[in-house]
Design a protein around this motif. Sequence first.
Motif, mmCIF file in Angstrom:
data_model
loop_
_atom_site.group_PDB
_atom_site.id
_atom_site.type_symbol
_atom_site.label_atom_id
_atom_site.label_comp_id
_atom_site.label_asym_id
_atom_site.label_seq_id
_atom_site.Cartn_x
_atom_site.Cartn_y
_atom_site.Cartn_z
ATOM 1 N N GLY A 1 6.227 0.893 -22.216
ATOM 2 C CA GLY A 1 6.701 0.800 -20.842
ATOM 3 C C GLY A 1 7.110 -0.613 -20.485
ATOM 4 N N CYS A 2 7.827 -0.710 -19.386
ATOM 5 C CA CYS A 2 8.385 -2.000 -18.988
ATOM 6 C C CYS A 2 7.461 -2.794 -18.068
ATOM 7 N N GLY A 3 6.456 -2.134 -17.498
ATOM 8 C CA GLY A 3 5.524 -2.831 -16.613
ATOM 9 C C GLY A 3 5.940 -2.847 -15.156
ATOM 10 N N VAL A 4 7.111 -2.294 -14.842
ATOM 11 C CA VAL A 4 7.576 -2.222 -13.457
ATOM 12 C C VAL A 4 6.943 -0.981 -12.821
ATOM 13 N N MET A 5 6.261 -1.177 -11.701
ATOM 14 C CA MET A 5 5.497 -0.096 -11.091
ATOM 15 C C MET A 5 6.353 1.131 -10.791
ATOM 16 N N GLU A 6 7.574 0.945 -10.313
ATOM 17 C CA GLU A 6 8.416 2.071 -9.938
ATOM 18 C C GLU A 6 8.993 2.805 -11.141
ATOM 19 N N CYS A 7 8.948 2.194 -12.299
ATOM 20 C CA CYS A 7 9.525 2.795 -13.500
ATOM 21 C C CYS A 7 8.444 3.294 -14.450
ATOM 22 N N CYS A 8 7.557 2.428 -14.820
ATOM 23 C CA CYS A 8 6.500 2.727 -15.798
ATOM 24 C C CYS A 8 5.150 2.318 -15.215
ATOM 25 N N MET B 1 0.824 -1.183 0.000
ATOM 26 C CA MET B 1 0.000 0.000 0.000
ATOM 27 C C MET B 1 0.870 1.248 0.000
ATOM 28 N N SER B 2 1.882 1.316 0.861
ATOM 29 C CA SER B 2 2.722 2.510 0.899
ATOM 30 C C SER B 2 3.500 2.664 -0.402
ATOM 31 N N GLU B 3 3.883 1.542 -1.006
ATOM 32 C CA GLU B 3 4.585 1.602 -2.284
ATOM 33 C C GLU B 3 3.676 2.169 -3.375
ATOM 34 N N ALA B 4 2.437 1.757 -3.381
ATOM 35 C CA ALA B 4 1.483 2.261 -4.372
ATOM 36 C C ALA B 4 1.235 3.755 -4.165
ATOM 37 N N LEU B 5 1.117 4.193 -2.913
ATOM 38 C CA LEU B 5 0.909 5.614 -2.635
ATOM 39 C C LEU B 5 2.130 6.421 -3.057
ATOM 40 N N TRP B 6 3.311 5.933 -2.727
ATOM 41 C CA TRP B 6 4.528 6.634 -3.120
ATOM 42 C C TRP B 6 4.632 6.718 -4.644
ATOM 43 N N THR B 7 4.344 5.619 -5.333
ATOM 44 C CA THR B 7 4.434 5.596 -6.795
ATOM 45 C C THR B 7 3.400 6.524 -7.412
ATOM 46 N N LEU C 1 -2.638 1.443 -10.387
ATOM 47 C CA LEU C 1 -2.275 2.104 -9.131
ATOM 48 C C LEU C 1 -3.512 2.564 -8.374
ATOM 49 N N ARG C 2 -4.438 3.186 -9.081
ATOM 50 C CA ARG C 2 -5.650 3.657 -8.425
ATOM 51 C C ARG C 2 -6.477 2.497 -7.889
ATOM 52 N N TRP C 3 -6.488 1.377 -8.600
ATOM 53 C CA TRP C 3 -7.206 0.199 -8.126
ATOM 54 C C TRP C 3 -6.603 -0.289 -6.812
ATOM 55 N N ILE C 4 -5.276 -0.329 -6.743
ATOM 56 C CA ILE C 4 -4.587 -0.754 -5.515
ATOM 57 C C ILE C 4 -4.927 0.195 -4.369
ATOM 58 N N LEU C 5 -4.884 1.491 -4.626
ATOM 59 C CA LEU C 5 -5.192 2.470 -3.581
ATOM 60 C C LEU C 5 -6.657 2.383 -3.149
ATOM 61 N N ASP C 6 -7.560 2.195 -4.097
ATOM 62 C CA ASP C 6 -8.973 2.042 -3.747
ATOM 63 C C ASP C 6 -9.217 0.774 -2.927
ATOM 64 N N ARG D 1 -10.706 7.585 5.838
ATOM 65 C CA ARG D 1 -10.971 8.997 5.513
ATOM 66 C C ARG D 1 -9.667 9.767 5.321
ATOM 67 N N THR D 2 -8.697 9.550 6.190
ATOM 68 C CA THR D 2 -7.402 10.223 6.084
ATOM 69 C C THR D 2 -6.697 9.831 4.800
ATOM 70 N N PHE D 3 -6.703 8.553 4.509
ATOM 71 C CA PHE D 3 -6.045 8.051 3.307
ATOM 72 C C PHE D 3 -6.730 8.584 2.050
ATOM 73 N N ARG D 4 -8.058 8.627 2.056
ATOM 74 C CA ARG D 4 -8.807 9.173 0.914
ATOM 75 C C ARG D 4 -8.462 10.634 0.656
ATOM 76 N N ARG D 5 -8.275 11.411 1.729
ATOM 77 C CA ARG D 5 -7.898 12.819 1.558
ATOM 78 C C ARG D 5 -6.529 12.942 0.894
ATOM 79 N N LYS D 6 -5.588 12.094 1.299
ATOM 80 C CA LYS D 6 -4.258 12.118 0.679
ATOM 81 C C LYS D 6 -4.349 11.769 -0.802
ATOM 82 N N ILE D 7 -5.120 10.754 -1.106
ATOM 83 C CA ILE D 7 -5.273 10.329 -2.494
ATOM 84 C C ILE D 7 -5.980 11.411 -3.312
#
Length: 68
Positions: A25-32, A1-7, A38-43, A55-61
């Motif tokens: 793109g290469c398909g690597v989350m941190e590169c491409c 989760m934190s990786e997805a938010l950072w990316t 990403l939004r699916w992971i965060l949701d 609620r806090t996480f939604r505000r950040k997103i």
Amino acid sequence: MSEALWTWSWFVRHPWHRLWDPTTGCGVMECCPNPPELRWILDAAVAVLPSRDSRTFRRKIAALDELW
């Protein structure tokens, strides 16, 4: 989760984020990263968090989504 938010944060702040093309793109989350993926992971993370944390996480997103 934190990786997805950072990316997602990195991606929407990157000056070339508007040039994203799903066929390249290469398909690597941190590169491409794939923005819909990403939004699916965060949701999914929001859905399993306790309501206060959700609620806090939604505000950040939402603040990052404004950059997209």
